[in-house]
Scaffold this motif. Structure first.
Motif, PDB file in Angstrom:
ATOM      1  N   GLY A 160       9.637  -1.166 -10.862  1.00  0.00           N
ATOM      2  CA  GLY A 160       9.391   0.221 -10.444  1.00  0.00           C
ATOM      3  C   GLY A 160       7.987   0.719 -10.747  1.00  0.00           C
ATOM      4  N   LEU A 161       7.395   0.225 -11.854  1.00  0.00           N
ATOM      5  CA  LEU A 161       6.077   0.720 -12.267  1.00  0.00           C
ATOM      6  C   LEU A 161       4.910  -0.046 -11.653  1.00  0.00           C
ATOM      7  CD1 LEU A 161       6.722   1.274 -16.106  1.00  0.00           C
ATOM      8  CD2 LEU A 161       6.327   3.069 -14.410  1.00  0.00           C
ATOM      9  N   SER A 162       5.074  -1.379 -11.474  1.00  0.00           N
ATOM     10  CA  SER A 162       3.927  -2.210 -11.081  1.00  0.00           C
ATOM     11  C   SER A 162       3.245  -1.793  -9.771  1.00  0.00           C
ATOM     12  CB  SER A 162       4.317  -3.687 -11.047  1.00  0.00           C
ATOM     13  OG  SER A 162       5.452  -3.894 -10.262  1.00  0.00           O
ATOM     14  N   PRO A 163       3.973  -1.311  -8.723  1.00  0.00           N
ATOM     15  CA  PRO A 163       3.242  -0.932  -7.495  1.00  0.00           C
ATOM     16  C   PRO A 163       2.237   0.204  -7.715  1.00  0.00           C
ATOM     17  CG  PRO A 163       5.597  -1.099  -7.062  1.00  0.00           C
ATOM     18  CD  PRO A 163       5.424  -1.197  -8.535  1.00  0.00           C
ATOM     19  N   TRP A 164       2.483   1.039  -8.731  1.00  0.00           N
ATOM     20  CA  TRP A 164       1.613   2.204  -8.960  1.00  0.00           C
ATOM     21  C   TRP A 164       0.437   1.877  -9.870  1.00  0.00           C
ATOM     22  CZ3 TRP A 164       2.864   5.978  -5.717  1.00  0.00           C
ATOM     23  CH2 TRP A 164       4.186   6.020  -5.239  1.00  0.00           C
ATOM     24  N   MET A 165       0.504   0.739 -10.575  1.00  0.00           N
ATOM     25  CA  MET A 165      -0.533   0.405 -11.560  1.00  0.00           C
ATOM     26  C   MET A 165      -1.567  -0.569 -11.003  1.00  0.00           C
ATOM     27  SD  MET A 165       0.455   2.105 -14.217  1.00  0.00           S
ATOM     28  CE  MET A 165       1.918   3.092 -14.502  1.00  0.00           C
ATOM     29  N   GLY A 166      -1.299  -1.172  -9.842  1.00  0.00           N
ATOM     30  CA  GLY A 166      -2.127  -2.255  -9.317  1.00  0.00           C
ATOM     31  C   GLY A 166      -3.564  -1.883  -9.025  1.00  0.00           C
ATOM     32  N   ARG A 167      -3.850  -0.606  -8.794  1.00  0.00           N
ATOM     33  CA  ARG A 167      -5.220  -0.193  -8.440  1.00  0.00           C
ATOM     34  C   ARG A 167      -6.019   0.312  -9.643  1.00  0.00           C
ATOM     35  NH1 ARG A 167      -6.529  -2.845  -4.172  1.00  0.00           N
ATOM     36  NH2 ARG A 167      -4.506  -3.460  -3.376  1.00  0.00           N
ATOM     37  N   LEU A 168      -5.358   0.529 -10.790  1.00  0.00           N
ATOM     38  CA  LEU A 168      -6.080   0.976 -11.990  1.00  0.00           C
ATOM     39  C   LEU A 168      -6.861  -0.194 -12.580  1.00  0.00           C
ATOM     40  CD1 LEU A 168      -3.395   3.051 -13.953  1.00  0.00           C
ATOM     41  CD2 LEU A 168      -5.470   3.954 -12.927  1.00  0.00           C
TER      42      LEU A 168
END
Length: 433
Positions: free
Chosen positions: A86-94
């Protein structure tokens, strides 16, 4: 025998007991019995019986085994996998990419488990193999996990805050509220460090995964909904004034069982394993609390605490100097004891000095927890280091070195809450708890 010699003798006995590997609770009881037998004429059996009953007969303590059981149920569920997905798609660009999943995942799990070791083990089981497979630097994988798992002690419902509240007669609900902003601040500081490190070591961070459409990101994030519901049910009911921490802990156990059932990870075997694990941990903590309470009473009969308070008072330390000395003291003690033992062993002696210096006991509770967090990642007895060592098979020194920058960040956090105490006190004041 004068008080100084008595103090030295009993302290030496305590360290010999702890160093020899005897259970912490037994060590405390033996030192207390020795102190009373040698330096007072009080009836040993009567005092031990009334103290043991008084230390155990507390409604606030009922929250402890329930929160521990809730964490044990979730530890055996599929929750860490769901959080990673659930979290990894939102962290990939940081900058730092999926390393942030370690930090945010630990913060989320901390909010439902209350235990630092459980947080390290649960998130680590999922994230360490996954991040290693993707080629992230081992130093950062281990460091982010070791540092962020300490959030389990601070973000409510925190087991150690319950113990501090019971030991010092502070409101547990207010302590829980006070832990929110410092917990968020630490999470942001950890993520900031990863961002800076990643920008200065770009070659060591793997290339990003292909970008997902927004619809797919939200679809994957649906797996976070059960976790969010559990946090809202437990923490929300306390903050809204609907439930006491003990009532909320019972709600949490029911919700955790329901979630585990729906995730098809609840069967008779995992139910029994969770119950036995929670019983063992709760008994250990309760036993330590009884030993510490008896030691506190025994020390009262010997007059040692008042002597120590007078001695520290005679040094005329400023509040900042006192906090500095206590930080060193707690970190050294934390090298040999687990966090709960540190809190129950020291608060009765230290709290009068702290109050005399004009320091808010509520604020001091959060201060102590952050210092204890530091001791969780310092050798030789940093519990988080042991958990991560057993997970990864890496040398304990290597794990400790990876955690060192996060120790420094915890030190910065201490400085920030000391310079700006409102970080701790603002929410309890606003929410009127």
């Amino acid at each position: 025998m004068n008080e100084v010699a008595m103090t030295v003798l009993l302290l030496a006995l305590l360290f010999v007991m702890l160093g020899s590997g005897i259970w912490v609770a037994f060590s405390l009881l033996i030192v207390a019995l020795s102190g009373m037998a040698l330096f007072s004429s009080a009836p040993l059996g009567d005092v031990l019986a009334t103290t043991a009953w008084g230390a155990s007969n507390s409604w606030a303590l009922a929250a402890l085994p329930l929160f521990i059981w809730m964490g044990e149920i979730l530890f055996r569920s599929r929750m860490s996998e769901d959080m990673f997905t659930g979290l990894s798609p939102w962290m990939g660009r940081l900058p730092g990419r999926l390393l942030h999943v370690n930090i945010v995942g630990c913060a989320v799990f901390a909010a439902v488990s209350g235990s630092s070791a459980a947080t390290a083990a649960t998130i680590g089981k999922m994230s360490v193999p996954e991040l290693t497979r993707r080629g992230y630097p081992e130093k950062l994988i281990l460091g982010t996990l070791a540092g962020s798992a300490t959030l389990g002690l601070l973000i409510p419902p925190s087991i150690i805050l319950i113990v501090y509240g019971v030991a010092t007669e502070q409101s547990i609900a207010r302590l829980f509220v006070a832990g929110i902003l410092p917990g968020i601040m630490l999470m942001v500081l950890f993520m900031g460090y990863v961002v800076i490190w990643s920008l200065t070591h770009k070659a060591q961070i793997p290339a990003p995964d292909p970008s997902l459409p927004l619809r797919e990101k939200f679809a994957r994030s649906k797996r976070l909904i059960p976790v969010i519901l559990l946090i809202a049910g437990v923490i929300g009911s306390i903050y809204a004034g609907i439930a006491s921490p003990t009532d909320a802990a019972a709600v949490g156990v029911v919700l955790a069982l329901v979630l585990s059932w729906f995730a098809k990870t609840l069967n008779l075997e995992t139910f029994k394993a969770g119950l036995i694990g929670a019983t063992k941990t709760s008994c250990m903590i309760a036993f330590i609390l009884v030993g510490a309470a008896f030691l506190t009473v025994a020390m009262g009969f010997t007059g040692i605490p008042s002597l120590l308070a007078q001695w520290i008072g005679s040094l005329h330390l400023s509040p900042y100097a006192l906090l500095g000395a206590l930080t060193v003291f707690f970190v050294i003690l934390g090298c040999f004891l687990d966090g709960i033992s540190v809190v129950v062993l020291t608060t009765s002696v230290i709290l009068p000095m702290v109050e005399q210096a004009g320091i808010d006991p509520l604020w001091f509770g959060i201060f102590v927890v952050i210092v204890v967090e530091m001791s969780q990642i310092t050798p030789p007895v940093g519990f988080n280091l042991f958990v991560i060592q057993s997970l990864t098979g890496r040398n304990i020194v290597r794990v400790a070195m990876a955690a060192a920058p996060f120790f420094a960040i915890l030190l910065i956090a201490l400085g920030l809450i000391t310079a700006f105490p409102e970080i701790v006190t603002a929410l309890p004041a606003v929410m009127g708890h």
